[in-house]
Scaffold this active site. Structure first.
Site, mmCIF file in Angstrom:
data_model
loop_
_atom_site.group_PDB
_atom_site.id
_atom_site.type_symbol
_atom_site.label_atom_id
_atom_site.label_comp_id
_atom_site.label_asym_id
_atom_site.label_seq_id
_atom_site.Cartn_x
_atom_site.Cartn_y
_atom_site.Cartn_z
ATOM 1 N N CYS A 264 0.802 -1.226 0.000
ATOM 2 C CA CYS A 264 0.000 0.000 0.000
ATOM 3 C C CYS A 264 0.836 1.279 0.000
ATOM 4 O O CYS A 264 0.850 2.006 -0.993
ATOM 5 C CB CYS A 264 -0.941 -0.001 1.194
ATOM 6 S SG CYS A 264 -2.022 -1.450 1.182
ATOM 7 N N LYS A 327 5.907 -6.471 7.590
ATOM 8 C CA LYS A 327 5.577 -6.100 8.970
ATOM 9 C C LYS A 327 5.190 -7.376 9.699
ATOM 10 O O LYS A 327 4.877 -8.388 9.045
ATOM 11 C CB LYS A 327 4.452 -5.067 9.002
ATOM 12 C CG LYS A 327 3.120 -5.613 8.483
ATOM 13 C CD LYS A 327 2.073 -4.551 8.330
ATOM 14 C CE LYS A 327 1.312 -4.278 9.601
ATOM 15 N NZ LYS A 327 0.114 -3.443 9.375
HETATM 16 C C1 UGA Z 1 -1.444 0.868 5.478
HETATM 17 C C2 UGA Z 1 -2.234 1.887 6.302
HETATM 18 O O1 UGA Z 1 -1.705 1.962 7.624
HETATM 19 C C3 UGA Z 1 -3.716 1.487 6.386
HETATM 20 O O2 UGA Z 1 -4.451 2.472 7.085
HETATM 21 C C4 UGA Z 1 -4.250 1.351 4.968
HETATM 22 O O3 UGA Z 1 -5.606 0.937 4.966
HETATM 23 C C5 UGA Z 1 -3.421 0.320 4.209
HETATM 24 O O4 UGA Z 1 -2.043 0.733 4.190
HETATM 25 C C6 UGA Z 1 -3.953 0.227 2.811
HETATM 26 O O5 UGA Z 1 -3.827 1.198 2.055
HETATM 27 O O6 UGA Z 1 -4.618 -0.768 2.485
HETATM 28 P P1 UGA Z 1 -0.436 -1.573 6.005
HETATM 29 O O7 UGA Z 1 0.158 -1.500 4.633
HETATM 30 O O8 UGA Z 1 -1.134 -2.810 6.443
HETATM 31 O O9 UGA Z 1 -1.510 -0.379 6.177
HETATM 32 O O10 UGA Z 1 0.751 -1.334 7.014
HETATM 33 P P2 UGA Z 1 1.190 -0.216 8.073
HETATM 34 O O11 UGA Z 1 0.860 -0.665 9.430
HETATM 35 O O12 UGA Z 1 0.740 1.124 7.655
HETATM 36 O O13 UGA Z 1 2.777 -0.291 7.890
HETATM 37 C C7 UGA Z 1 3.384 0.059 6.653
HETATM 38 C C8 UGA Z 1 4.872 -0.033 6.752
HETATM 39 O O14 UGA Z 1 5.395 1.021 7.546
HETATM 40 C C9 UGA Z 1 5.418 -1.332 7.347
HETATM 41 O O15 UGA Z 1 6.512 -1.771 6.562
HETATM 42 C C10 UGA Z 1 5.868 -0.911 8.727
HETATM 43 O O16 UGA Z 1 6.907 -1.714 9.218
HETATM 44 C C11 UGA Z 1 6.347 0.508 8.470
HETATM 45 N N1 UGA Z 1 6.342 1.386 9.654
HETATM 46 C C12 UGA Z 1 5.193 1.650 10.320
HETATM 47 C C13 UGA Z 1 7.535 1.959 10.074
HETATM 48 O O17 UGA Z 1 8.610 1.745 9.477
HETATM 49 N N2 UGA Z 1 7.528 2.791 11.163
HETATM 50 C C14 UGA Z 1 6.395 3.074 11.853
HETATM 51 O O18 UGA Z 1 6.450 3.846 12.819
HETATM 52 C C15 UGA Z 1 5.200 2.483 11.419
#
Ligand code: UGA
Length: 437
Positions: A264, A327
């Site tokens: 995403c 993740k």
């Molecule tokens: C993301 C959004 O958070 C959702 O709200 C959205 O619905 C979704 O995309 C989508 O468009 O369908 P997601 O891809 O499941 O959700 O994952 P996230 O929890 O957002 O994490 C994304 C990435 O950021 C991961 O690789 C995670 O490790 C990284 N991350 C997250 C960081 O490096 N640091 C942080 O503080 C948080």
């Protein structure tokens, strides 16, 4: 209500199961026969906590079925479009051909009063275009854009109890006839006080891309601070704690590390830039290019740190990468920074073993040249360095003393800044975090 859900991937399979849980009569439709066979047997074709239990529960009630046959959409009142919009090959824009195909597939089955609900993340302007197609086929049917905000790993809870509902309807008026229909679909959640906002089509589409762009920007902001911390000897985790105490900033999504990945955030910011370019508003989003660049730089930085940790060369070093998924609590390896780092280390001469509780099958399809080991101890055995790149509980719970007995050299690169550095150092490990002294 009778509901069809077109597309049964991460979004659609969860959505179908959750709609059945809310008491609706649901059919999930997908062109992929294997996926449909798995879901029909209450097995999920991907790992998502809680999904299998939910599938079993709702299938017992008879309120959820799956099929590859589009005619099953006939007789449904509400049709959800939950197909993917991947990045186009060789371009930044999103490929909306699956959304178009789903919509055109529903058209022959539309009846007066039906609503088609788009949940996929699409370039702004898509909903207005498709709305005209819907009303052209059935003037008394409507298209609503109702973006999805679920996170992988929390998908079931996020679908049943989202932070908010956004309905994008033609004209954006609260009294649009589709609003009542969608209110009925989400009645249980709305009754519990979850807010909902009615707006027009382009605003609803933009809410989704803006939200993901903001989240990506927040992560890249703190990763940029990590770069500055590395140059000055400061500690980005303490910096994040301190600025996060300001309510206006907030601590969430300020975890510096190897950067964001997944299906995403990376593709959504690129598609957003591409769409802004088409609309003549590209200057507004040039900062997202920097957000993307900061994110990609983290991967290179981890490789450099690993080289330093291994005494200046990666050649022949046995490196165990803890994590393949983008993740924890997911088996999704799309644009996974962990896997991309593992592949770069191998290219530079390291002997890499990747371990992950759930994502190894998907990882092996994407990078067949890497070595995978599902047993954690076995994977760690004899390593010259460990790289923690996906913060699964099994990895964050590792005990530095017992793991120390398995490795050849006690070297830990914590790509998520999640381990207790003092504890690992006092157990004799050379510990490196990102953006930390
Ligand atoms: C993301 C959004 O958070 C959702 O709200 C959205 O619905 C979704 O995309 C989508 O468009 O369908 P997601 O891809 O499941 O959700 O994952 P996230 O929890 O957002 O994490 C994304 C990435 O950021 C991961 O690789 C995670 O490790 C990284 N991350 C997250 C960081 O490096 N640091 C942080 O503080 C948080």
């Amino acid at each position: 209500m009778r509901i069809s859900v077109i597309g049964c991937g991460y979004l659609g399979a969860v959505h179908a199961a959750c709609m059945a849980k809310l008491g609706h009569d649901v059919v999930g439709i997908d062109v992929d026969e294997q996926k449909i066979a798995a879901l029909s047997n209450a097995t999920a074709p991907f790992y998502e906590p809680g999904l299998v239990d939910l599938l079993e529960e709702v299938q017992l009630t008879g309120s959820l079925s799956f099929t590859t046959d589009m005619t099953a959409a006939a007789g449904c009142d509400v049709h959800f479009i939950c197909v993917g919009t991947p990045q186009k090959k060789g371009e930044n824009g999103a490929d909306v051909s699956y959304v178009d195909a789903a919509l055109y597939g529903i058209l022959p089955h539309l009846k007066a009063g039906n609503i088609v609900v788009g949940k996929s993340t699409v370039p702004v302007g898509t909903a207005s275009r498709l709305s005209a197609v819907v009303t052209g086929a059935e003037p008394l049917a409507h298209l609503v854009w109702n973006p999805e905000f679920l996170r992988e790993g929390h998908a079931v809870a996020d679908t049943i109890r989202p932070d908010r509902f956004v309905y994008g309807v033609d004209g954006g008026a609260e009294d649009h006839p589709a609003v009542d229909v969608l209110d009925e679909v989400y009645a249980a959640a709305l009754d519990s006080g979850i807010p909902r906002l009615v707006t027009d089509h382009p605003t609803a589409e933009l809410v989704k891309t803006a939200a993901n762009s903001f989240l990506a920007t927040k992560i890249s902001f703190i990763n940029a601070m990590a770069e500055v911390c590395e140059a000055t000897g400061a500690d980005v985790t303490q910096l994040a704690d301190a600025i996060g105490m300001d309510d206006r900033i907030g601590r969430k999504f300020l975890n510096a590390g190897i950067g964001f990945g997944g299906g995403c955030l990376p593709k959504d910011i690129r598609a957003f830039m591409a769409r802004a370019g088409e609309l003549g508003a590209d200057q507004a989003l040039t900062f997202l290019r920097e957000v993307d660049a900061i994110n990609m730089r983290r991967r290179g930085r981890v490789v450099e740190l690993a080289r330093e940790l291994c005494g200046g060369t990666l050649m022949g070093q046995r490196i165990t990468v803890l994590g393949a998924a983008f993740k924890p609590n997911s088996d999704d390896v799309r644009d996974s920074p962990a896997l991309s780092i593992a592949a770069q280390l191998q290219l530079q001469g390291a002997v890499v073993t990747v371990t992950d509780p759930k994502a190894l099958d998907n990882a092996a399809k994407r990078f067949p040249e890497l070595h995978y080991e599902s047993d954690l101890d076995e994977a760690i055995n004899g390593a010259d360095a460990l790289l923690l790149l996906t913060e699964w509980k099994a990895h964050t719970d590792l005990d530095p003393h017992s793991v120390g007995d398995l490795v050849t050299s006690r070297r830990m690169l914590d790509g998520r800044n999640i381990l207790d550095a003092t504890k690992w150092r006092s157990a004799g490990w050379t510990y490196r975090g990102l953006g930390r002294p």
